[in-house]
Every structure is written in C-alpha cells, then in structure tokens.
Design a protein around this motif. Sequence first.
Motif, PDB file in Angstrom:
ATOM      1  N   ALA A 278       0.833  -1.197   0.000  1.00  0.00           N
ATOM      2  CA  ALA A 278       0.000   0.000   0.000  1.00  0.00           C
ATOM      3  C   ALA A 278       0.864   1.242   0.000  1.00  0.00           C
ATOM      4  O   ALA A 278       0.484   2.279   0.476  1.00  0.00           O
ATOM      5  N   ARG A 279       2.094   1.084  -0.505  1.00  0.00           N
ATOM      6  CA  ARG A 279       3.016   2.197  -0.532  1.00  0.00           C
ATOM      7  C   ARG A 279       3.112   2.789  -1.918  1.00  0.00           C
ATOM      8  O   ARG A 279       2.741   2.166  -2.906  1.00  0.00           O
ATOM      9  N   GLY A 280       3.619   4.001  -1.981  1.00  0.00           N
ATOM     10  CA  GLY A 280       3.717   4.668  -3.262  1.00  0.00           C
ATOM     11  C   GLY A 280       4.930   4.261  -4.077  1.00  0.00           C
ATOM     12  O   GLY A 280       5.048   4.624  -5.237  1.00  0.00           O
ATOM     13  N   ASP A 281       5.865   3.492  -3.504  1.00  0.00           N
ATOM     14  CA  ASP A 281       7.081   3.168  -4.232  1.00  0.00           C
ATOM     15  C   ASP A 281       7.040   1.798  -4.897  1.00  0.00           C
ATOM     16  O   ASP A 281       8.024   1.335  -5.456  1.00  0.00           O
TER      17      ASP A 281
ATOM     18  N   PHE B  65      -6.423  13.509   1.418  1.00  0.00           N
ATOM     19  CA  PHE B  65      -5.276  13.656   2.327  1.00  0.00           C
ATOM     20  C   PHE B  65      -5.002  12.354   3.076  1.00  0.00           C
ATOM     21  O   PHE B  65      -3.863  11.883   3.155  1.00  0.00           O
ATOM     22  N   ALA B  66      -6.057  11.732   3.594  1.00  0.00           N
ATOM     23  CA  ALA B  66      -5.888  10.501   4.364  1.00  0.00           C
ATOM     24  C   ALA B  66      -5.410   9.354   3.478  1.00  0.00           C
ATOM     25  O   ALA B  66      -4.593   8.529   3.902  1.00  0.00           O
ATOM     26  N   LEU B  67      -5.892   9.285   2.245  1.00  0.00           N
ATOM     27  CA  LEU B  67      -5.474   8.220   1.334  1.00  0.00           C
ATOM     28  C   LEU B  67      -3.988   8.342   0.983  1.00  0.00           C
ATOM     29  O   LEU B  67      -3.280   7.340   0.895  1.00  0.00           O
TER      30      LEU B  67
ATOM     31  N   GLY C 219       2.131   5.687   3.888  1.00  0.00           N
ATOM     32  CA  GLY C 219       3.352   5.558   4.676  1.00  0.00           C
ATOM     33  C   GLY C 219       3.967   6.893   5.033  1.00  0.00           C
ATOM     34  O   GLY C 219       3.609   7.941   4.473  1.00  0.00           O
ATOM     35  N   ARG C 220       4.906   6.867   5.974  1.00  0.00           N
ATOM     36  CA  ARG C 220       5.518   8.101   6.467  1.00  0.00           C
ATOM     37  C   ARG C 220       6.147   8.967   5.376  1.00  0.00           C
ATOM     38  O   ARG C 220       6.051  10.195   5.436  1.00  0.00           O
ATOM     39  N   PRO C 221       6.811   8.396   4.336  1.00  0.00           N
ATOM     40  CA  PRO C 221       7.386   9.262   3.296  1.00  0.00           C
ATOM     41  C   PRO C 221       6.351  10.116   2.571  1.00  0.00           C
ATOM     42  O   PRO C 221       6.706  11.116   1.958  1.00  0.00           O
ATOM     43  N   ALA C 222       5.071   9.711   2.638  1.00  0.00           N
ATOM     44  CA  ALA C 222       4.027  10.450   1.928  1.00  0.00           C
ATOM     45  C   ALA C 222       3.403  11.544   2.784  1.00  0.00           C
ATOM     46  O   ALA C 222       2.554  12.304   2.284  1.00  0.00           O
ATOM     47  N   TYR C 223       3.791  11.656   4.061  1.00  0.00           N
ATOM     48  CA  TYR C 223       3.119  12.597   4.956  1.00  0.00           C
ATOM     49  C   TYR C 223       3.244  14.040   4.482  1.00  0.00           C
ATOM     50  O   TYR C 223       2.264  14.801   4.471  1.00  0.00           O
ATOM     51  N   SER C 224       4.452  14.448   4.093  1.00  0.00           N
ATOM     52  CA  SER C 224       4.649  15.842   3.689  1.00  0.00           C
ATOM     53  C   SER C 224       3.848  16.149   2.426  1.00  0.00           C
ATOM     54  O   SER C 224       3.245  17.234   2.318  1.00  0.00           O
ATOM     55  N   SER C 225       3.807  15.212   1.497  1.00  0.00           N
ATOM     56  CA  SER C 225       3.004  15.413   0.286  1.00  0.00           C
ATOM     57  C   SER C 225       1.533  15.515   0.624  1.00  0.00           C
ATOM     58  O   SER C 225       0.798  16.344   0.052  1.00  0.00           O
ATOM     59  N   ALA C 226       1.075  14.682   1.553  1.00  0.00           N
ATOM     60  CA  ALA C 226      -0.337  14.713   1.947  1.00  0.00           C
ATOM     61  C   ALA C 226      -0.694  16.064   2.568  1.00  0.00           C
ATOM     62  O   ALA C 226      -1.764  16.623   2.284  1.00  0.00           O
ATOM     63  N   PHE C 227       0.193  16.605   3.411  1.00  0.00           N
ATOM     64  CA  PHE C 227      -0.086  17.892   4.056  1.00  0.00           C
ATOM     65  C   PHE C 227      -0.095  19.034   3.034  1.00  0.00           C
ATOM     66  O   PHE C 227      -0.910  19.956   3.129  1.00  0.00           O
ATOM     67  N   ARG C 228       0.820  18.992   2.063  1.00  0.00           N
ATOM     68  CA  ARG C 228       0.802  20.032   1.026  1.00  0.00           C
ATOM     69  C   ARG C 228      -0.493  19.965   0.210  1.00  0.00           C
ATOM     70  O   ARG C 228      -1.081  21.002  -0.115  1.00  0.00           O
TER      71      ARG C 228
ATOM     72  N   TRP D 145       0.654  20.362  -6.336  1.00  0.00           N
ATOM     73  CA  TRP D 145       0.229  19.345  -5.375  1.00  0.00           C
ATOM     74  C   TRP D 145      -0.025  17.990  -6.029  1.00  0.00           C
ATOM     75  O   TRP D 145       0.162  16.934  -5.390  1.00  0.00           O
ATOM     76  N   LEU D 146      -0.418  17.979  -7.301  1.00  0.00           N
ATOM     77  CA  LEU D 146      -0.758  16.694  -7.917  1.00  0.00           C
ATOM     78  C   LEU D 146       0.475  15.812  -8.134  1.00  0.00           C
ATOM     79  O   LEU D 146       0.455  14.626  -7.791  1.00  0.00           O
ATOM     80  N   PRO D 147       1.576  16.337  -8.704  1.00  0.00           N
ATOM     81  CA  PRO D 147       2.781  15.494  -8.759  1.00  0.00           C
ATOM     82  C   PRO D 147       3.264  15.067  -7.376  1.00  0.00           C
ATOM     83  O   PRO D 147       3.770  13.954  -7.200  1.00  0.00           O
ATOM     84  N   ASP D 148       3.117  15.949  -6.375  1.00  0.00           N
ATOM     85  CA  ASP D 148       3.473  15.585  -5.003  1.00  0.00           C
ATOM     86  C   ASP D 148       2.679  14.372  -4.532  1.00  0.00           C
ATOM     87  O   ASP D 148       3.188  13.500  -3.817  1.00  0.00           O
ATOM     88  N   ALA D 149       1.402  14.322  -4.936  1.00  0.00           N
ATOM     89  CA  ALA D 149       0.507  13.266  -4.472  1.00  0.00           C
ATOM     90  C   ALA D 149       0.835  11.906  -5.057  1.00  0.00           C
ATOM     91  O   ALA D 149       0.219  10.900  -4.685  1.00  0.00           O
TER      92      ALA D 149
END
Length: 475
Positions: free
Chosen positions: A103-106, A154-156, A161-170, A237-241
Amino acid sequence: VLAIASAGLATLLAWPLTRWLGRGAGWPLAALYLLGAFALLSPLSLALSGMPTEVVRIPWVPARDWTLDLFADPTGLLFAMLALVIGAVVLIYSSSYLSGGEARGDGRARTRGPQHYGFFQLMTLFTVSMLGLVLTDSMVLLYVCWELTSLASFALIANSGRPAYSSAFRTLTVTVVGGLVLLGALVAMWIRTGTTSISEALAHDVWSTDPGFTAAVAVAVAVAAFTKSAQFPFHFWLPDAMAAATPVSAYLHAAAVVKAGIFLFMRFSPAFHDVPVWNALLVSVGMGTAVMAAVFALQKTDLKQLMAYSTVSQLGWITAAIGVGTQEALAAAALHTVAHALFKSGLFMLVGVIDHEAGARDIRDLGPLWRRMPWAFGATVLGAAAMAAVPPTLGFVSKESMLIAFGDVAGGHPVAVTALLTAAVIGAILTFLYCARIVLGGFLGAYRDPSRPAKDVDEVHEAPVRLWLPAALPA
C-alpha cells in the motif's frame, strides 16, 4: 438516493469485509459500486431525454431548515457514473495490486496489516463524498462534501506511509485554501439570492443585473476549482501526491478529486459562461497550464511523475474548453472528461503493473519489456494513443471537438482564436511526444541508461490476468 446508499453501504462494510477477505474485499465492494452505477442509469436516461429532474429533499438540520437536496442533472450524473464505474475497476485492480499488503507509493511490498483496512475504508468514504458533491442541489452539502473529498484524499495519500506525509499535508493545504475561497463565494451567493438551492441561485436575476458581484463570485469559484483541478499556480500538489499507492493515483487523479474541480466549473457555468473575466481566466490559465505541464512531463523519467504532469496538462485542456462557454465547448469538455477518466485511470494502473512486475518505473532502468509483457504493452499503447488523440480513439474525437470549439473563443475574435489555437497546437504536439515517451520508455527501453544498474529483462513476466485486465479495461 440508491446510488449514494450503495456507496454508503460499501463504506460500512469495508472494514469487516477486509478483516474477512483481506485484499479480496475489493471484489464485493466493486459490486456495490456497480450496483450504484446501475441505479443511476434510469435518471441518466431521463435527464438525457430532457425530462425535468426532481429534487429530493431529506431533512437534515431542522433548526436551520437545512435539507439534503439531491439533484440528478446530466452534469452530476456524468461525474457520478465516472466515480462509480472507474472506482469499481480500481477496487478490482487493488485486490491484486495490494498483494502482500502493498500500500506504498514506491511499488514495494510491506507486511499485511491495517493499511489494507484503511485503504478500502478511505476509498469508499471518498466515493460517498464525491457522489454527495455531484448529486446535490444544496450549497451547504456541496461545501461539506467538497471538504470531505479534501480530507479523504489527504488521508489516502498519508495512508501510503511516512514518506508520503509531507506530500499529503501540502495537498491538504492547497485544497483547504480553495475550500475557504469556495465558502466565501457560496455565502455571498446565499446572501444575495436568499436561497441555498444551487439551481434556484443560478436562475436568479442578480447575475444579469449586478455585473460587479457576478465577476467577483466567478473569480472566487474559478480559484476554488483551480486548486482542486491542479491548475497553475496550484498545479504542484498533484505530482506531489504521486507518493500515494498506484490505485489511489488511478482513482483520485483520473476520475475523482481532480474531477471535482472540473465539476465545479461546469456546475456554475450556466451563471458565468458569458462573464468576460470567467472566460478569460479559464481559457488563459487552462491552456497555459496545459502547455506548461506538457513541457514538464517531457522532462520526467519516473513514469508516475510523467503521468502526473500529463494529468495536469489534460485538465488544462478541459478547463480551457469550459472557459469558451458555448454549448459545443461544454459538450467537448464533458466528452474529454470521460475520455480522460478512462485512458488516464488505465495508464496509471498499467504503470503499476510495470512497477509490480519489473520492480522499477524509471525509464532509465527499464529495458525492452514488450516481448515479456505483451498484454500490458498493448493496453498501454491503446491508452497512450487515446491521450495523444490518435484516430479512431475517443481521445481523438474529444480533442478534435475541443479544437473546433476553440474557434468560438471571445465570440470568434480573430486575435483570441489565433492565440488559443496556436497554444493548442503546441500543446497537442507536446502531448503526442510525452505519450510516445511513455511507450518507448516503459516497454521499448529507448531511454535505458547504461550507467545505471541493469534490470534483468528475462526475469520479468507478464502480470497475472487479474492484475493487467482491470488496468487494460479503461484503455
């Protein structure tokens, strides 16, 4: 009502089904989505035939005389069908893609755990929010569901995972700012028109008698929609996501959250379609974003990042078409909305297939995979051809329709038409180039970097049918 109830039931059942079936919970949840889509077919046929649509009013906050007003107009039905049908396909795809608890982005697996529960729960919650947004006639419910889509997205992303937190907040920051701007516009409309009904407010004579107020509200609605549809200067924000898992990207950034911004444009177009500042803002920002994002896409080597910028670019095309304001332009924008949801969701999932099987999605690491993955290769070619507007795909029909509609910009003024069509031609050429980059880099090894560690192509095999077929269906 049945469609929203079906998606709501999926949300209630997501947790127990995941505990019982694991990642296989995607199948019964997808069945509920398709049941909701089936429930929309009857009102869709009535709406398309021109018959009047009934507003269903359900008591909500009696003290304020607020009701849940559900309204199945053709625009809302179009977006509701996209959310349900594409959502069903993504849930089926997720049942295979999330194998081993991924369930990770990588694209790398992690152990089975509660992220499965969070994924399906949040996906279904997002769908309910999206349906409430597009099928309501209430300004209050529109705003509540607009914010719920921001929170759910944001929650999705954060769930990956933790590496996605900053992207989610942005992502949350940008979309919430847009939500506050939308709130200001809705409150102003409410005060001036004296109603919280969207259809009644749009039919009010204030739009023709007070051009200053109309222009101010039009700008506010446009800015709010820009934040959700990732238009300049909110495009980042979209590329960040892309830090989110691939199924999340396939749904949120092809058929759901970004389409909420497009829906807002189309929902308020009846009041603003002939307001000069609205037309100029949507056309200039939309086509400018389309060209800018296409240039960025050509510079990316990560296939998901390339997909992200191509999404921003295609949304710019739709925004510009809506800004033209004619019936033909709005029809072309609606058609390209459908085409984009189909080919982009498929392409996102196919990138996930490549990542799943080859263990990489950077085109500098990928060799000639097309012989090893012929079905995924064929589906990717179809999806890329649709995005590149190659005949006879639906993307070709919708792109040609938009080009024809661009001839009516600013009432057909020669300077405006020439400028818009020139930018559109540049954008179309760049689109074809980044679509070719997807195919050549993803499957033909055209951008393979010899200095990087090689991936053994002989160890790559075609993905299981249950994984590549759902990804191929939209294409």
